[in-house]
Scaffold this active site. Structure first.
Site, mmCIF file in Angstrom:
data_model
loop_
_atom_site.group_PDB
_atom_site.id
_atom_site.type_symbol
_atom_site.label_atom_id
_atom_site.label_comp_id
_atom_site.label_asym_id
_atom_site.label_seq_id
_atom_site.Cartn_x
_atom_site.Cartn_y
_atom_site.Cartn_z
ATOM 1 N N GLY A 80 65.862 -51.877 -15.562
ATOM 2 C CA GLY A 80 66.879 -50.827 -15.689
ATOM 3 C C GLY A 80 66.251 -49.457 -15.811
ATOM 4 O O GLY A 80 66.735 -48.595 -16.555
ATOM 5 N N ALA A 81 65.174 -49.233 -15.034
ATOM 6 C CA ALA A 81 64.363 -48.017 -15.232
ATOM 7 C C ALA A 81 64.730 -46.865 -14.300
ATOM 8 O O ALA A 81 64.066 -45.833 -14.319
ATOM 9 C CB ALA A 81 62.881 -48.369 -15.075
ATOM 10 N N ASP A 94 67.872 -57.828 -9.710
ATOM 11 C CA ASP A 94 68.905 -58.048 -10.723
ATOM 12 C C ASP A 94 68.234 -58.826 -11.860
ATOM 13 O O ASP A 94 67.831 -59.983 -11.673
ATOM 14 C CB ASP A 94 70.062 -58.853 -10.109
ATOM 15 N N ASN A 154 65.282 -53.605 -20.817
ATOM 16 C CA ASN A 154 66.172 -52.470 -21.078
ATOM 17 C C ASN A 154 67.485 -52.529 -20.300
ATOM 18 O O ASN A 154 68.476 -51.943 -20.724
ATOM 19 C CB ASN A 154 65.415 -51.178 -20.720
ATOM 20 N N SER A 209 71.258 -52.407 -29.452
ATOM 21 C CA SER A 209 72.153 -51.246 -29.584
ATOM 22 C C SER A 209 72.585 -51.070 -31.031
ATOM 23 O O SER A 209 72.678 -52.053 -31.790
ATOM 24 C CB SER A 209 73.403 -51.439 -28.718
ATOM 25 N N TYR A 253 80.374 -56.411 -25.590
ATOM 26 C CA TYR A 253 79.112 -55.648 -25.666
ATOM 27 C C TYR A 253 78.434 -55.830 -27.030
ATOM 28 O O TYR A 253 77.231 -56.117 -27.094
ATOM 29 C CB TYR A 253 79.412 -54.166 -25.406
ATOM 30 N N LYS A 309 74.661 -57.493 -27.974
ATOM 31 C CA LYS A 309 73.556 -56.710 -28.531
ATOM 32 C C LYS A 309 73.096 -57.261 -29.884
ATOM 33 O O LYS A 309 71.901 -57.235 -30.187
ATOM 34 C CB LYS A 309 73.986 -55.242 -28.656
ATOM 35 N N ILE A 318 72.342 -42.099 -27.365
ATOM 36 C CA ILE A 318 71.278 -41.465 -26.592
ATOM 37 C C ILE A 318 71.903 -40.828 -25.349
ATOM 38 O O ILE A 318 72.772 -41.438 -24.708
ATOM 39 C CB ILE A 318 70.190 -42.495 -26.174
HETATM 40 P P1 NAD Z 1 72.278 -46.375 -18.013
HETATM 41 O O1 NAD Z 1 73.562 -46.930 -17.524
HETATM 42 O O2 NAD Z 1 72.085 -44.907 -17.937
HETATM 43 O O3 NAD Z 1 71.060 -47.107 -17.292
HETATM 44 C C1 NAD Z 1 71.020 -48.508 -17.226
HETATM 45 C C2 NAD Z 1 70.243 -48.922 -16.001
HETATM 46 O O4 NAD Z 1 70.259 -50.353 -15.961
HETATM 47 C C3 NAD Z 1 70.869 -48.437 -14.683
HETATM 48 O O5 NAD Z 1 69.902 -47.809 -13.873
HETATM 49 C C4 NAD Z 1 71.404 -49.709 -14.045
HETATM 50 O O6 NAD Z 1 71.369 -49.692 -12.610
HETATM 51 C C5 NAD Z 1 70.452 -50.754 -14.618
HETATM 52 N N1 NAD Z 1 71.025 -52.098 -14.552
HETATM 53 C C6 NAD Z 1 72.293 -52.488 -14.825
HETATM 54 N N2 NAD Z 1 72.446 -53.794 -14.612
HETATM 55 C C7 NAD Z 1 71.248 -54.262 -14.200
HETATM 56 C C8 NAD Z 1 70.770 -55.544 -13.812
HETATM 57 N N3 NAD Z 1 71.567 -56.620 -13.789
HETATM 58 N N4 NAD Z 1 69.467 -55.651 -13.463
HETATM 59 C C9 NAD Z 1 68.648 -54.576 -13.442
HETATM 60 N N5 NAD Z 1 69.055 -53.343 -13.774
HETATM 61 C C10 NAD Z 1 70.339 -53.179 -14.154
HETATM 62 O O7 NAD Z 1 72.138 -46.863 -19.535
HETATM 63 P P2 NAD Z 1 71.200 -46.361 -20.720
HETATM 64 O O8 NAD Z 1 72.020 -45.529 -21.618
HETATM 65 O O9 NAD Z 1 69.925 -45.841 -20.192
HETATM 66 O O10 NAD Z 1 70.994 -47.753 -21.460
HETATM 67 C C11 NAD Z 1 69.806 -48.505 -21.349
HETATM 68 C C12 NAD Z 1 69.869 -49.637 -22.358
HETATM 69 O O11 NAD Z 1 70.043 -49.095 -23.663
HETATM 70 C C13 NAD Z 1 71.057 -50.579 -22.140
HETATM 71 O O12 NAD Z 1 70.665 -51.898 -22.470
HETATM 72 C C14 NAD Z 1 72.087 -50.070 -23.127
HETATM 73 O O13 NAD Z 1 72.985 -51.070 -23.503
HETATM 74 C C15 NAD Z 1 71.187 -49.647 -24.277
HETATM 75 N N6 NAD Z 1 71.771 -48.655 -25.178
HETATM 76 C C16 NAD Z 1 72.108 -47.405 -24.749
HETATM 77 C C17 NAD Z 1 72.595 -46.483 -25.673
HETATM 78 C C18 NAD Z 1 72.938 -45.071 -25.296
HETATM 79 O O14 NAD Z 1 73.481 -44.356 -26.159
HETATM 80 N N7 NAD Z 1 72.655 -44.608 -24.092
HETATM 81 C C19 NAD Z 1 72.777 -46.857 -27.004
HETATM 82 C C20 NAD Z 1 72.441 -48.148 -27.395
HETATM 83 C C21 NAD Z 1 71.909 -49.043 -26.471
#
Ligand code: NAD
Length: 251
Positions: free
Chosen positions: A12-13, A63, A90, A143, A156, A160, A189
């Site tokens: 998910g980078a 995926d 991630n 999370s 969700y 988590k 974030i």
């Molecule tokens: P984001 O949506 O900006 O990025 C997530 C990335 O994961 C995307 O590029 C997406 O294409 C990729 N992705 C989705 N499904 C996928 C799959 N099946 N295989 C591979 N890649 C996949 O989200 P983010 O805010 O950067 O979140 C990243 C992680 O942090 C997630 O696990 C999210 O639940 C967790 N998180 C985020 C926050 C926040 O406030 N942003 C808070 C707590 C936890």
């Protein structure tokens, strides 16, 4: 350069927290495998950025919840990079659906990506590392919602919270074989996932009021903690979950 000579694979980078983690790891000396389900210019430009830091980089579209694609991702990454030392689980998705209206598909999609992908990628990584007799490190991304209730997250939030148990249980089985496993629970974030909250001052002020620091975090602030957990400086840390939330869970 606490991650010199290490290779990190981040799922998910393409954007958000995963991108922030990949950047921090590269700036601390790691070569990086950038992986995402999306095929996009964002992954290519991140890989270019990593190369600009003098590190090796590789882009793989996969995926993270699909076994065939994950097996193939590790095969390609292991072959091209020599080995993988650090796995950052991630990849994640979030939807907001009231409990009474949630469909089987909505439950399945969120738990498949958030929970199954961390279990699956970890299993494939550990099997390879153990067969190669190499030490390794896993950083799982959970999370704040593991410990806080927000509406419409009956899929969700459990996905988590379960990552905490996954972390403890995987650690118990693979730490004796040289693989440490820890989890970071990010707070709010600033990423594309939370863009909609950032654009709603009425909602945002309510959330920020619950956070001691009174501001959202940045992806690099998760990246620095992930880099620490991945480094030898955290050599006695395993099976743990850490809230990195500017003081939200503790308020
Ligand atoms: P984001 O949506 O900006 O990025 C997530 C990335 O994961 C995307 O590029 C997406 O294409 C990729 N992705 C989705 N499904 C996928 C799959 N099946 N295989 C591979 N890649 C996949 O989200 P983010 O805010 O950067 O979140 C990243 C992680 O942090 C997630 O696990 C999210 O639940 C967790 N998180 C985020 C926050 C926040 O406030 N942003 C808070 C707590 C936890």
């Amino acid at each position: 350069m606490k991650l010199a000579n290490k290779v990190a694979l981040v799922t998910g980078a393409a954007q958000g927290i995963g991108k922030g983690i990949a950047e921090v790891m590269a700036s601390k000396g790691a070569d990086v495998v950038v992986s995402d389900i999306k095929s996009c210019e964002q992954m290519d430009s991140l890989a270019e950025w990593v190369r600009g830091k003098g590190r090796r980089a590789m882009v793989i579209r996969a995926d993270a919840s699909n076994r065939e694609q994950v097996e193939s991702m590790f095969e390609r990454a292991w072959t091209e990079m020599g080995a993988i030392d650090i796995l950052v689980n991630n990849a994640g998705i979030e939807t907001i659906v009231p409990f009474l209206e949630m469909t089987d598909e909505q439950w399945r999609d969120v738990t498949m990506v958030n929970l199954r992908s961390e279990w699956l990628c970890s299993q494939v990584f550990c099997r390879r590392a153990i067969a190669a007799k190499r030490p390794g490190v896993i950083v799982n991304i959970g999370s704040i919602q593991a410990g806080r209730v927000l509406p419409g997250r009956t899929h969700y939030a459990p996905s988590k919270l379960a990552i905490e148990a996954l972390t403890r249980n995987m650690s118990a089985e693979v730490t004796p074989m040289g693989i440490r496993v820890n989890c970071i629970h990010p707070g709010l974030i600033e990423t594309p996932m939370t863009d909609w909250v950032m654009k709603r001052p009425d909602l945002l002020s309510g959330v920020l009021g619950q956070i001691s620091m009174g501001r959202p975090g940045q992806p690099c602030e998760i990246g620095t903690v992930a880099a620490f957990l991945a480094s030898d400086e955290a050599s006695y840390v395993t099976g743990q979950s850490f809230y990195v939330d500017g003081g939200w869970i503790g308020k």
